[in-house]
Design a protein around this motif. Structure first.
Motif, PDB file in Angstrom:
ATOM      1  N   PHE A   1     -13.458  13.738   9.586  1.00  0.00           N
ATOM      2  CA  PHE A   1     -11.999  13.583   9.646  1.00  0.00           C
ATOM      3  C   PHE A   1     -11.263  14.904  10.557  1.00  0.00           C
ATOM      4  N   ALA A   2     -10.014  14.495  10.769  1.00  0.00           N
ATOM      5  CA  ALA A   2      -9.217  15.430  11.583  1.00  0.00           C
ATOM      6  C   ALA A   2      -8.848  16.515  10.549  1.00  0.00           C
ATOM      7  N   HIS A   3      -8.281  16.277   9.280  1.00  0.00           N
ATOM      8  CA  HIS A   3      -8.009  17.141   8.295  1.00  0.00           C
ATOM      9  C   HIS A   3      -7.951  16.426   7.006  1.00  0.00           C
ATOM     10  N   THR A   4      -7.987  17.225   5.791  1.00  0.00           N
ATOM     11  CA  THR A   4      -7.822  16.717   4.746  1.00  0.00           C
ATOM     12  C   THR A   4      -7.109  17.757   3.802  1.00  0.00           C
ATOM     13  N   LYS A   5      -6.529  17.580   2.957  1.00  0.00           N
ATOM     14  CA  LYS A   5      -5.507  18.340   1.738  1.00  0.00           C
ATOM     15  C   LYS A   5      -6.132  17.906   0.688  1.00  0.00           C
ATOM     16  N   PRO A   6      -6.524  18.862  -0.124  1.00  0.00           N
ATOM     17  CA  PRO A   6      -6.889  20.471  -0.025  1.00  0.00           C
ATOM     18  C   PRO A   6      -8.037  20.253   1.111  1.00  0.00           C
ATOM     19  N   ALA A   7      -8.279  21.453   1.794  1.00  0.00           N
ATOM     20  CA  ALA A   7      -9.311  21.368   2.649  1.00  0.00           C
ATOM     21  C   ALA A   7     -10.752  21.916   1.980  1.00  0.00           C
ATOM     22  N   PRO A   8     -11.688  21.288   2.533  1.00  0.00           N
ATOM     23  CA  PRO A   8     -12.933  21.798   1.763  1.00  0.00           C
ATOM     24  C   PRO A   8     -13.256  23.399   1.455  1.00  0.00           C
ATOM     25  N   PRO A   9     -14.114  23.758   0.455  1.00  0.00           N
ATOM     26  CA  PRO A   9     -14.653  22.797  -0.361  1.00  0.00           C
ATOM     27  C   PRO A   9     -14.147  22.261  -1.454  1.00  0.00           C
ATOM     28  N   LYS A  10     -12.714  22.640  -1.729  1.00  0.00           N
ATOM     29  CA  LYS A  10     -12.019  21.997  -2.811  1.00  0.00           C
ATOM     30  C   LYS A  10     -11.638  20.503  -2.726  1.00  0.00           C
ATOM     31  N   GLY A  11     -11.566  20.062  -1.372  1.00  0.00           N
ATOM     32  CA  GLY A  11     -11.337  18.800  -1.180  1.00  0.00           C
ATOM     33  C   GLY A  11     -12.412  17.902  -0.596  1.00  0.00           C
ATOM     34  N   ALA A  12     -12.241  16.907   0.265  1.00  0.00           N
ATOM     35  CA  ALA A  12     -13.320  16.237   0.548  1.00  0.00           C
ATOM     36  C   ALA A  12     -14.127  16.872   1.445  1.00  0.00           C
ATOM     37  N   ARG A  13     -15.666  16.691   1.411  1.00  0.00           N
ATOM     38  CA  ARG A  13     -16.296  17.099   2.668  1.00  0.00           C
ATOM     39  C   ARG A  13     -17.626  16.190   2.587  1.00  0.00           C
ATOM     40  N   GLY A  14     -18.180  16.385   3.736  1.00  0.00           N
ATOM     41  CA  GLY A  14     -19.465  15.537   3.949  1.00  0.00           C
ATOM     42  C   GLY A  14     -20.721  16.109   3.348  1.00  0.00           C
ATOM     43  N   ARG A  15     -21.675  15.053   2.849  1.00  0.00           N
ATOM     44  CA  ARG A  15     -22.753  15.256   2.261  1.00  0.00           C
ATOM     45  C   ARG A  15     -23.781  14.092   2.792  1.00  0.00           C
ATOM     46  N   ASN A  16     -25.205  14.731   2.814  1.00  0.00           N
ATOM     47  CA  ASN A  16     -26.069  13.803   3.521  1.00  0.00           C
ATOM     48  C   ASN A  16     -26.440  12.898   2.386  1.00  0.00           C
ATOM     49  N   TYR A  17     -26.680  11.688   2.935  1.00  0.00           N
ATOM     50  CA  TYR A  17     -26.898  10.290   2.277  1.00  0.00           C
ATOM     51  C   TYR A  17     -28.041   9.526   3.264  1.00  0.00           C
ATOM     52  N   ALA A  18     -29.054   9.273   2.930  1.00  0.00           N
ATOM     53  CA  ALA A  18     -30.075   8.757   3.763  1.00  0.00           C
ATOM     54  C   ALA A  18     -29.456   7.346   4.446  1.00  0.00           C
ATOM     55  N   TRP A  19     -28.973   6.746   3.593  1.00  0.00           N
ATOM     56  CA  TRP A  19     -28.587   5.065   3.859  1.00  0.00           C
ATOM     57  C   TRP A  19     -27.190   5.221   4.592  1.00  0.00           C
ATOM     58  N   ALA A  20     -26.317   6.344   4.688  1.00  0.00           N
ATOM     59  CA  ALA A  20     -25.175   6.392   5.221  1.00  0.00           C
ATOM     60  C   ALA A  20     -25.041   6.061   6.757  1.00  0.00           C
TER      61      ALA A  20
END
Length: 766
Positions: A42-61
């Motif tokens: 993403f370009a930006h998200t509110k609130p910023a990570p780590p409180k807001g959205a963030r990426g996480r590894n998933y094998a089938w994504a």
């Protein structure tokens, strides 16, 4: 970052930037995809990570990552590059447990809301689904996509022409095609290797700061804290709170070591320290000793940015050849020379006075690594080619997963044996990642054998499954969350020969919840590892009562081990071999095992779990009654181990938990308890032979913010059915001794969170 679908399949060199690539005509024709925008870029998200959205590894994504914490985001935005002019459909790939309205807008247009249906799960291959959000006409210029947070897990967005039809990704897969010779080799291989170091693992002893206290303080104190007073005051603060041990970072995700390691990048702030002064790790160890604290170094061992860039051939790869990442950092393969790097780093930490190592997360990719090092190791050990699918129904892939976990345990033991040769009291605390996980297939309890102490988390027994799975299948027997929590702690404990598991506890909202969680974990025979945020550590006096209670209960349980008179086989490998529906796999294997545990816990009988490895090796000492959930799933070695057990008078109950309860009711017991239904009892045998019963009060409420604490346990009783010399109670108020004159009925002192009962039978030494 935005990229075209070629990145789904292209082999990316480690460290290369994810840049836009045009699809070849063949791939365009095969997949019918146009432009993919990864949700984690993403370009930006509110609130910023780590409180807001963030990426996480998933094998089938699609990019091996998706967004978590998305429901907490007010708005997340993505930049879409110039797209050819004309109408396009906007599709979303996601997972969600329920119908989810998603509100979105393209380039400042009015907000639109689309109902997204629930998917088949949250993270597996079949869990992800595509859904069309709507249609928009583009003018060939860069635009912005904005989306409001919603209770889902977004993977990626797709722009395509309306005539292209619904997207299909990943493409259909088929099991690995094997030659007749390979089929015979696979059939001849055992499902898992037998660890040659099993008996050595059974003999492990733990130091007093773990064995005699059963509670610790966990923190990180990352690079961001190096210039703040707390970085050098943490040990003193831990001592003030009453913690007997502290865990803190020794290496970051990015790769910088907090000491001048000989094996890679060293942080600038470490390199700047004069040679005649202690390095930061030496200083931490010295401060811990001065406060009589155990000191555990949190080593981020799975990722190392500088080494990944210097040695791209060490980076883990998935089946499509893509680098595998965790939290934005490339994972390095332990089959490569990186395994020796980690071993050297652990030696260096031990030489500096560190007393234990904390190896977190899943260590290696749970769905497997296809790098050259792993391919060579697998073929050399098995004589088989690498699998060409990640399908559960692929027998070669299932065997490859078994190899991967066996190899990981073997490597962990190699590191441990090497450092213990010079530092005999050094402790390995090893995470089992998603363990306990009744739904599988990885990891299993095998990793517990290769560690001194298993690291797990407070509520892993209830997430991500089986609670949602059972709630969606009312035809299956329900299990309450409190039982699943206890089963999670017990199987983690018993996976390491009954040694206390290190249970990470965090983000609780009140003093009494910290006390209750500590009591519940310690009562189960484990160690409560209390995580306190660095930002609030100075004002964390609310943790002190939890440390006090945990140490009191832990001292009463010191050197004890579970009373294994009744044990339940946990058929992980039989579950993993079940091809077909999860419902059938549950009904055959973990369903009966869980029901048996629930029945024993509800009646106050002793509970113990027997892993596949310990059953196969015949570790049945002390067990009189053994429950086998799936007799048809037993391996030859497991069946053979039952013969001497039956010959010495052991009893096997198959499949039916009700028959297990009947068998328990027919056995003579030295005592029994009368407890409220919410309370839990765990039974142990002390070093001197005394019987110990550890009680907790309804652990299910702890993570339910809307629910208040349960009432104090005030009318519980102990009924003695054999002569005893003494009964002692240990709790928050200290130690008291029961008056046994003239009665076999003993009233327990009232308690709010936890209590330990020590029963000295007549004829036992003190």
């Amino acid at each position: 970052m935005i990229h075209h679908t070629a990145l789904f399949l292209a082999l990316l060199s480690a460290g290369a930037s994810l840049r836009a690539q045009r699809l070849t005509p063949d791939l365009t024709q095969e997949l019918g995809l146009r432009l993919v925008v990864e949700a984690e870029d993403f370009a930006h998200t509110k609130p910023a990570p780590p409180k807001g959205a963030r990426g996480r590894n998933y094998a089938w994504a699609s990019g091996r990552a998706a967004l978590v914490r998305f429901p907490l985001s007010e708005e997340t935005a993505w930049k879409l590059p110039e797209v050819e002019a004309g109408p396009h459909e906007l599709w979303l790939r996601y997972t969600s447990r329920r119908v989810c309205p998603l509100t979105w807008s393209l380039d400042g247009a009015e907000w639109a809301t689309t109902e997204c249906p629930p998917t088949a799960g949250l993270s597996g291959r079949d869990s992800w689904a595509w859904h069309r959000l709507g249609t928009a006409t583009f003018n060939g210029k860069e635009i912005t996509l904005r989306v409001q947070g919603a209770p889902m897990r977004p993977d990626c967005f797709l722009l395509r022409r309306p005539a292209d039809g619904p997207p299909v990704w990943p493409p259909a897969s088929v099991p690995t095609e094997l030659t007749a010779e390979d089929v015979d080799k696979l059939a001849a291989l055992p499902a898992r290797s037998t660890p040659p170091w099993l008996e050595s693992a059974a003999a492990i002893e733990l130091p007093p700061w773990i064995e005699d206290t059963r509670v610790a303080l966990h923190t990180r104190l990352s690079v961001a804290w190096t210039d703040k007073p707390l970085f050098t005051a943490a040990e003193a603060r831990a001592s003030e709170l009453g913690a007997p041990a502290i865990t803190r970072f020794a290496k970051s995700h990015g790769g910088d070591c907090f000491w001048p390691s000989s094996t890679g990048s060293v942080a600038d702030w470490v390199a700047a320290i004069p040679e005649d002064e202690p390095d930061p790790i030496e200083a931490m160890a010295a401060r811990a000793r001065s406060h009589d604290l155990g000191f555990v170094a949190y080593l981020r061992h799975g990722e190392d940015g500088p080494l990944a860039r210097a040695h791209p051939e060490w980076v883990c790869r998935d089946l499509e050849g893509r680098p595998i990442e965790f939290a934005g950092h490339a994972r390095l393969c332990f089959h490569s020379p990186y395994g020796d790097v980690i071993a050297q780093r652990i030696h260096e930490l031990a030489d500096r006075g560190v007393q234990g190592i904390y190896l977190d997360e899943t260590h290696q990719p749970l769905d497997g690594c296809w790098c050259d090092w792993t391919q060579r190791a697998f073929t050399e050990e098995t004589g088989l080619p690498m699998p060409t699918s990640r399908l559960k129904k692929d027998p070669l892939y299932r065997r490859f997963l078994g190899f991967s976990e066996d190899a990981l345990a073997r490597e962990l033991w190699r590191w441990r044996a090497a450092v213990r040769a010079e530092h005999p009291a050094f402790v390995f605390l090893v995470s089992t990642g998603l363990q306990p996980n009744l739904m599988g297939p990885r990891p299993t309890l095998r990793l517990g054998l290769a560690s001194d102490v298993i690291k797990t988390e407070f509520d892993l027994g209830t997430r991500p499954n089986p609670l949602p799975f059972l709630e969606s299948h009312p035809e299956l027997d329900p299990v309450d969350a409190g039982t699943l929590l206890a089963l999670g702690w017990v199987q983690s404990r018993d996976g390491a020969f009954g040694r206390p598991a290190h249970v990470w506890i965090h983000a609780l909202k009140s003093r009494e919840r910290w006390q209750a969680a500590t009591a519940a974990v310690v009562a189960s025979g484990c160690l409560a590892n209390l995580d306190q945020s660095e930002a609030t550590m100075a004002s964390s006096d609310h943790l002190a009562p939890a440390f006090q209670l945990g140490k009191a209960m832990g001292a009463a349980l010191a050197r004890s081990r579970p009373w294994r008179t009744v044990a339940i086989h946990l058929p992980e490998r039989a579950r993993n071999a079940t091809v077909g529906s999860r419902e059938r796999g549950w009904s055959l294997n973990m369903g009966p095992a869980t029901a048996a545990f629930a029945a024993l816990l509800a009646k106050g009988y002793p509970t113990s779990v027997l892993s596949d490895d310990l059953l196969a090796a015949g570790h049945l000492d002390g067990i009189d009654l053994l429950f086998i959930p799936n007799p048809g799933g037993l391996e030859p070695k497991q069946r053979a181990a039952l013969l001497p057990f039956l010959k010495r008078g052991g009893v096997v109950i198959r499949q039916d938990p009700a028959k297990l309860l009947e068998a328990c009711a027919e056995r003579p017991w030295p005592y029994h308890l009368d407890l409220p239904p919410e309370a839990q009892a765990h039974h142990f045998i002390g070093e001197d032979g005394a019987h110990l019963i550890a009680l907790s009060n309804d652990p299910e409420w702890i993570n339910k913010s809307a629910r208040g604490a349960p009432p104090r346990v005030t009318e519980a009783k102990l009924f003695l059915q054999t002569p005893v010399s003494s009964v002692t109670f240990v709790g928050a108020a200290g130690s008291t001794t029961a008056n046994l004159e003239g009665s076999s009925e003993v009233a327990l002192p009232p308690f709010q969170h936890g209590l330990v009962i020590r029963i000295q039978l007549d004829g036992q030494g003190r």
